[in-house]
Design a protein around this motif. Sequence first.
Motif, PDB file in Angstrom:
ATOM      1  N   VAL A 136       0.716  -1.260   0.094  1.00 49.74           N
ATOM      2  CA  VAL A 136       0.051   0.028   0.200  1.00 49.74           C
ATOM      3  C   VAL A 136       0.867   1.415  -0.011  1.00 49.74           C
ATOM      4  CG1 VAL A 136      -1.844   1.329   1.226  1.00 49.74           C
ATOM      5  CG2 VAL A 136      -1.823  -1.079   0.972  1.00 49.74           C
ATOM      6  N   ARG A 137       1.971   1.070   0.708  1.00 52.47           N
ATOM      7  CA  ARG A 137       2.861   2.427   0.959  1.00 52.47           C
ATOM      8  C   ARG A 137       3.656   2.441  -0.500  1.00 52.47           C
ATOM      9  NH1 ARG A 137       4.269   1.931   7.076  1.00 52.47           N
ATOM     10  NH2 ARG A 137       2.393   2.957   7.924  1.00 52.47           N
ATOM     11  N   SER A 138       3.654   1.418  -1.405  1.00 53.63           N
ATOM     12  CA  SER A 138       4.225   1.545  -2.655  1.00 53.63           C
ATOM     13  C   SER A 138       3.038   1.729  -3.771  1.00 53.63           C
ATOM     14  CB  SER A 138       5.023   0.287  -2.951  1.00 53.63           C
ATOM     15  OG  SER A 138       6.146   0.047  -2.020  1.00 53.63           O
ATOM     16  N   HIS A 139       1.953   2.446  -3.208  1.00 56.11           N
ATOM     17  CA  HIS A 139       0.878   2.676  -4.181  1.00 56.11           C
ATOM     18  C   HIS A 139       0.367   1.736  -4.724  1.00 56.11           C
ATOM     19  CE1 HIS A 139       2.737   6.700  -3.483  1.00 56.11           C
ATOM     20  NE2 HIS A 139       3.834   6.386  -4.044  1.00 56.11           N
ATOM     21  N   SER A 140       0.195   0.465  -4.255  1.00 51.72           N
ATOM     22  CA  SER A 140      -0.558  -0.532  -4.706  1.00 51.72           C
ATOM     23  C   SER A 140      -1.814  -0.629  -4.018  1.00 51.72           C
ATOM     24  CB  SER A 140       0.015  -1.866  -4.530  1.00 51.72           C
ATOM     25  OG  SER A 140      -0.749  -2.947  -4.940  1.00 51.72           O
ATOM     26  N   THR A 141      -3.041  -0.766  -4.802  1.00 52.47           N
ATOM     27  CA  THR A 141      -4.420  -0.984  -4.205  1.00 52.47           C
ATOM     28  C   THR A 141      -4.853  -2.280  -4.381  1.00 52.47           C
ATOM     29  OG1 THR A 141      -5.186  -0.051  -6.280  1.00 52.47           O
ATOM     30  CG2 THR A 141      -4.960   1.508  -4.967  1.00 52.47           C
ATOM     31  N   GLU A 142      -4.098  -3.273  -4.929  1.00 48.87           N
ATOM     32  CA  GLU A 142      -4.629  -4.708  -4.802  1.00 48.87           C
ATOM     33  C   GLU A 142      -3.774  -5.642  -3.919  1.00 48.87           C
ATOM     34  OE1 GLU A 142      -4.115  -5.836  -9.064  1.00 48.87           O
ATOM     35  OE2 GLU A 142      -5.501  -4.223  -9.777  1.00 48.87           O
ATOM     36  N   LEU A 143      -4.487  -6.317  -3.204  1.00 52.00           N
ATOM     37  CA  LEU A 143      -4.037  -7.200  -2.252  1.00 52.00           C
ATOM     38  C   LEU A 143      -4.443  -8.570  -2.489  1.00 52.00           C
ATOM     39  CD1 LEU A 143      -4.608  -5.064   0.642  1.00 52.00           C
ATOM     40  CD2 LEU A 143      -2.606  -5.132  -0.375  1.00 52.00           C
ATOM     41  N   LYS A 144      -3.503  -9.599  -1.917  1.00 52.52           N
ATOM     42  CA  LYS A 144      -3.701 -10.900  -1.977  1.00 52.52           C
ATOM     43  C   LYS A 144      -3.821 -11.473  -0.455  1.00 52.52           C
ATOM     44  CE  LYS A 144      -1.131 -11.542  -6.214  1.00 52.52           C
ATOM     45  NZ  LYS A 144       0.179 -12.177  -6.740  1.00 52.52           N
ATOM     46  N   ALA A 145      -4.406 -12.653  -0.311  1.00 52.58           N
ATOM     47  CA  ALA A 145      -4.383 -13.158   1.085  1.00 52.58           C
ATOM     48  C   ALA A 145      -3.374 -13.156   1.935  1.00 52.58           C
ATOM     49  CB  ALA A 145      -4.863 -14.849   0.635  1.00 52.58           C
ATOM     50  N   ALA A 146      -2.223 -13.236   1.289  1.00 50.81           N
ATOM     51  CA  ALA A 146      -1.005 -13.363   2.191  1.00 50.81           C
ATOM     52  C   ALA A 146      -0.544 -11.828   2.730  1.00 50.81           C
ATOM     53  CB  ALA A 146       0.320 -13.566   1.567  1.00 50.81           C
TER      54      ALA A 146
END
Length: 396
Positions: free
Chosen positions: A14-24
């Motif tokens: 998130v702090r690298s500007h990603s808005t997509e997350l996985k279960a891990a």
Amino acid sequence: MRSIVLSKSGINKVRSHSTELKAADFEGSIKSVPPGEWCQFQLSPTEFYVGFINPMIEEKYTCAYLVGKVTAEELKTFSPDKFVSAQIKKAFDKRQRYETYHSGARLFYGMSDGLPGLIVDSFENASIIQINTAGVDKFRDQIKSTLETLTGTKGYFLDNPKYREKEYLPTFETEKFPDLDVIENGLRYKIRSEVLQKVGFYYDHRENRFQLMSLLKRLSHKPKRGVDLFSYAGAWGMSALSGGVERVEFVDQGDFAVEVAEALKINGFADRGAFHRQDVFKYLDEMINKQTKFDLVLCDPPAFAKSASQKDQALEGYSKLHRKVLKCAAAGSICAFSSCTHYVGHDEFQKNVMDAARKEGRKVQLIYSGMQGWDHPVTSLEDKSNYIKSYFYFVE
């Protein structure tokens, strides 16, 4: 809303500007979360995001999307349904800034407009809606109603079973919708509902087609004979005719003879073009055997790769196609090479064209480079939503 705590990997994303997350990317299991539930995602005691999650998705795929950062105070009154309507209104208002987009545009472009999985194309007489994520699908009726109020046209759902299957979403019976009335850059098209591709019309190359028209109008010697390869309803070829090209052949293996004939008629080009229903590669082979040359070649094929693993195969396909195109290009001609393959970047695509020119012994001069239209917004050239590429060359 349920609170989801992010793991170290999730926080770093998130702090690298990603808005997509996985279960891990979460602390603890998310299996108990209902598919599509909107939650608050916590990075620290004072850092919160809102978004939605679908624990049914395989661990290797994205299962959660963050759609906005909020304060602890804002969380107390946050309403997903109000947020959804507000994002649609915001996207609509943005398109209204451009007069040429009023009669039709990509009205909503997924995460670029704040709601991952929502795609909307608007036309003169309808809006076509596609929803591919569980968190957005919860608001189907609300989305349709909001769009109908904003556009003044009826909304229709065109679900893609393949995309919805990944999110374990039901596929509803396809709604019966009308033939679409399309206006782009002052040109008109009518597309039968039974032959629609994607969500109706490829607005993504609108600005590149506008640049083609502008370039042709400024030439002192207009190309006489052009060809629109993978033509669909003929938008590239009609743009060329509008720019002053004498005649254009339209080639596609799909059943678009009616669309092309109608577009030629309603735009005043009735005697200046013809449709050929044929595989493009075979058509080019025939032209090469006949030693037929074109003064303008417009080449905009469908995506050559559906996944990153098919990238090498896609580049081979482009090389084969581009070499055939250059064999059919007359000396002093213009070739417009375009691509919508996500997994082939701008540099790779341009290199592919240059390599094809070298192998065919043709000298090319780049005269225009383009990307997708303003109704397909991106944050940077590196944005993965930036998938459209278009390069125009003079060919010697």
